[in-house]
Design a protein around this motif. Structure first.
Motif, short mmCIF file in Angstrom:
data_model
loop_
_atom_site.label_atom_id
_atom_site.label_comp_id
_atom_site.label_asym_id
_atom_site.label_seq_id
_atom_site.Cartn_x
_atom_site.Cartn_y
_atom_site.Cartn_z
N ALA A 34 -51.41 -33.89 15.98
CA ALA A 34 -51.61 -32.78 16.93
C ALA A 34 -50.28 -32.30 17.50
O ALA A 34 -50.25 -31.41 18.34
CB ALA A 34 -52.52 -33.25 18.06
N GLY A 35 -49.17 -32.92 17.04
CA GLY A 35 -47.86 -32.50 17.52
C GLY A 35 -47.58 -32.96 18.93
O GLY A 35 -46.73 -32.42 19.63
N LYS A 36 -48.33 -33.99 19.40
CA LYS A 36 -48.15 -34.43 20.79
C LYS A 36 -47.30 -35.71 20.88
O LYS A 36 -47.17 -36.28 21.96
CB LYS A 36 -49.52 -34.70 21.43
CG LYS A 36 -50.31 -33.43 21.67
CD LYS A 36 -51.64 -33.75 22.31
CE LYS A 36 -52.47 -32.50 22.43
NZ LYS A 36 -53.90 -32.80 22.52
N ALA A 37 -46.82 -36.22 19.76
CA ALA A 37 -45.99 -37.43 19.79
C ALA A 37 -44.83 -37.26 18.82
O ALA A 37 -44.87 -36.42 17.92
CB ALA A 37 -46.83 -38.64 19.40
N GLU A 38 -43.78 -38.04 19.06
CA GLU A 38 -42.60 -38.01 18.19
C GLU A 38 -42.65 -39.23 17.29
O GLU A 38 -42.97 -40.34 17.75
CB GLU A 38 -41.32 -38.08 19.03
CG GLU A 38 -41.09 -36.89 19.92
CD GLU A 38 -40.69 -35.64 19.14
OE1 GLU A 38 -40.07 -35.79 18.08
OE2 GLU A 38 -41.05 -34.54 19.59
N LEU A 39 -42.26 -39.04 16.03
CA LEU A 39 -42.26 -40.13 15.06
C LEU A 39 -41.39 -41.30 15.54
O LEU A 39 -41.71 -42.48 15.33
CB LEU A 39 -41.70 -39.57 13.75
CG LEU A 39 -42.07 -40.26 12.45
CD1 LEU A 39 -43.55 -40.50 12.36
CD2 LEU A 39 -41.57 -39.44 11.28
N SER A 40 -40.30 -40.95 16.24
CA SER A 40 -39.36 -41.98 16.67
C SER A 40 -39.98 -42.95 17.69
O SER A 40 -39.40 -44.01 17.97
CB SER A 40 -38.12 -41.33 17.29
OG SER A 40 -38.55 -40.47 18.32
N ALA A 41 -41.16 -42.62 18.23
CA ALA A 41 -41.78 -43.52 19.23
C ALA A 41 -42.25 -44.83 18.60
O ALA A 41 -42.44 -45.82 19.30
CB ALA A 41 -42.95 -42.81 19.90
#
Ligand code: SF4
Length: 448
Positions: A34-41
């Motif tokens: 949904a584009g609400k998180a960053e992969l780097s997390a």
């Protein structure tokens, strides 16, 4: 093609360790989709999977940055055709044209306008961000001197415009560290411009006479290793340029056609000689779908409406404009000054604060976080009611700043006064006006 949440989930470690801020890998996958998180997390994704996910989750229109630092201008990165589907991401950059055949005084006044023409509106600073330096003289030394002058006198992003790669190289001598946009590669010059762009890590614009040629050129540049590209379809009639914008956006988003998956540049300055018509044409490209809009000049009467239009279109429709919660001091208040409270919907804040200012009665304005909702809406939603306002007033410590302990609430929430007197023992609750326009008269009668 973007991956679904389930497809992303299959690539995650599935340990549900929760280090990414959500309890499970599935929840993280859904947020990513949904584009609400960053992969780097997630610290446990392998490099290989990361590359796969980044490629799959890249926006269909590549984001391109022109310039460096705070004034860098990011364009592209769009994911929808229509704002109501989600939101538009990166507002188009407005560029002023400066030619190397212009009088020195004209160049100076354009650079001045570029600096001076900025406006505060609903807590935001609206201003243009780019200068397009054009080679009309064919003289590399003259061009380089002008680029140098622009660099020294403006912190805007720079677009270097010439059909001659040697002249662009001269411009780069002066401002490569500012990562300018090189305009524009054609069939003949694309190899040389690809080298210049790679050597200097700059974005490059491509210009062709139709969309097919444009796609061939971007493919050639991409294969040569250039990633940051801006598209000029070459059309200089409003109708054709508008058509091209829509086709490019649609091809990138709906057909996932990567060769046109880049932001565009539009030239209203080359479509008319009439400044007002030019502003109207520019407004079309703000709405559909210019990435950079080059204007022949900046004048307040045309630039301001364009900046406001841009702000409105690029505001996230799902998130109301909100002001930060806190105590706002207006006009240098003291311990006897009135204390008013309102919601943090930006428009409400700006109306109330300007009316308080207009009253010339120094005041404290408490702005409470109501999730960007107006007074009436937040009250109806139970967010601006006595048992929420009471704790906020206590936490704000406004009581330490004034002797009188009188709180003026908006007339629309008069029904909360009883509850507030219970929530705030020792405070007197005063019912203020319903309309902002009545605030000055109300405050003039203020007695601590
Ligand atoms: Fe799963 Fe990674 Fe989040 Fe842990 S940090 S729950 S492994 S996605």
């Amino acid at each position: 093609m973007p991956l679904t949440g389930i497809e992303i989930f299959k690539l995650l470690p599935k340990t549900n360790c929760g280090e990414c801020g959500v309890p499970t890998c599935l929840a993280f996958a859904m947020s990513l989709a949904a584009g609400k998180a960053e992969l780097s997390a997630c610290p446990y994704i392998s490099e290989e999977t990361k590359a796969k996910l980044l490629e799959a989750s890249a926006p269909p229109i590549r984001p391109v940055t022109i310039g460096v630092g705070d004034r860098a201008s990011k364009v592209g990165g769009e994911t929808v055709m229509f704002r109501h589907e989600k939101r538009f991401e990166n507002p188009p950059g407005f560029a002023i044209l400066i030619s190397d055949t212009m009088e020195e005084s004209e160049v100076d006044s354009r650079l001045d306008r570029c600096k001076q023409l900025q406006y505060e509106r609903v807590g935001l600073t609206l201003r243009p961000e780019l200068v397009a330096v054009k080679d009309d003289s064919g003289d590399a030394a003259k061009f380089e001197a002008l680029v140098n002058k622009v660099k020294q006198n403006s912190d805007c992003g720079i677009i270097l415009m010439s059909t001659n790669p040697d002249i662009l190289a001269a411009g780069l001598n002066a401002c490569a560290d500012r990562k300018p946009l090189l305009y524009a590669a054609s069939e003949e010059t694309s190899d040389r411009l690809a080298d210049l762009a790679k050597e200097n890590s700059c974005p490059v614009a491509v210009k062709a006479s139709n969309l097919e040629e444009l796609a061939q050129l971007t493919t050639k540049l991409t294969e040569a290793g250039v990633k940051d590209i801006v598209l000029d379809s070459g059309s200089r009639t409003v109708r054709q340029a508008f058509n091209d914008q829509v086709i490019i956006r649609s091809a990138a988003l709906n057909k996932k056609f990567r060769p046109l998956g880049f932001p565009t540049i539009a030239f209203p300055c080359e479509m008319t000689d009439d400044p007002m018509k030019e502003a109207v044409i520019a407004s079309i490209f703000v709405a559909k779908y210019g990435g950079i809009i080059v204007l022949s000049d900046f004048q307040g009467e045309s630039l301001f409406p364009l900046l406001v239009e841009r702000m409105n279109i690029y505001t996230d429709p799902q998130r109301p404009l909100a002001t930060t919660e806190g105590i706002y001091e207006i006009g240098g208040p003291n311990e006897n000054s009135p204390v008013l409270i309102t919601s943090n919907f930006s428009l409400t804040y700006f109306i109330v604060s300007s009316e308080v200012e207009a009253s010339r009665i120094p005041s404290y304005l408490l702005v409470m976080d109501t999730e960007g909702l107006s007074v009436m809406t937040s009250w109806a939603a139970g967010k601006f009611v006595a048992d929420a306002i009471g704790p906020f007033v206590k936490k704000s410590e406004i009581g330490d700043k004034v002797k009188h302990h009188k709180l003026i609430i908006p007339g629309y929430i008069a029904a909360e006064s009883g509850g507030l007197e219970e929530e705030l023992p020792g405070w007197e609750i005063l019912i203020g006006p319903r309309e902002g326009a009545h605030i000055p008269a109300y405050l003039k009668a203020w007695k601590p």
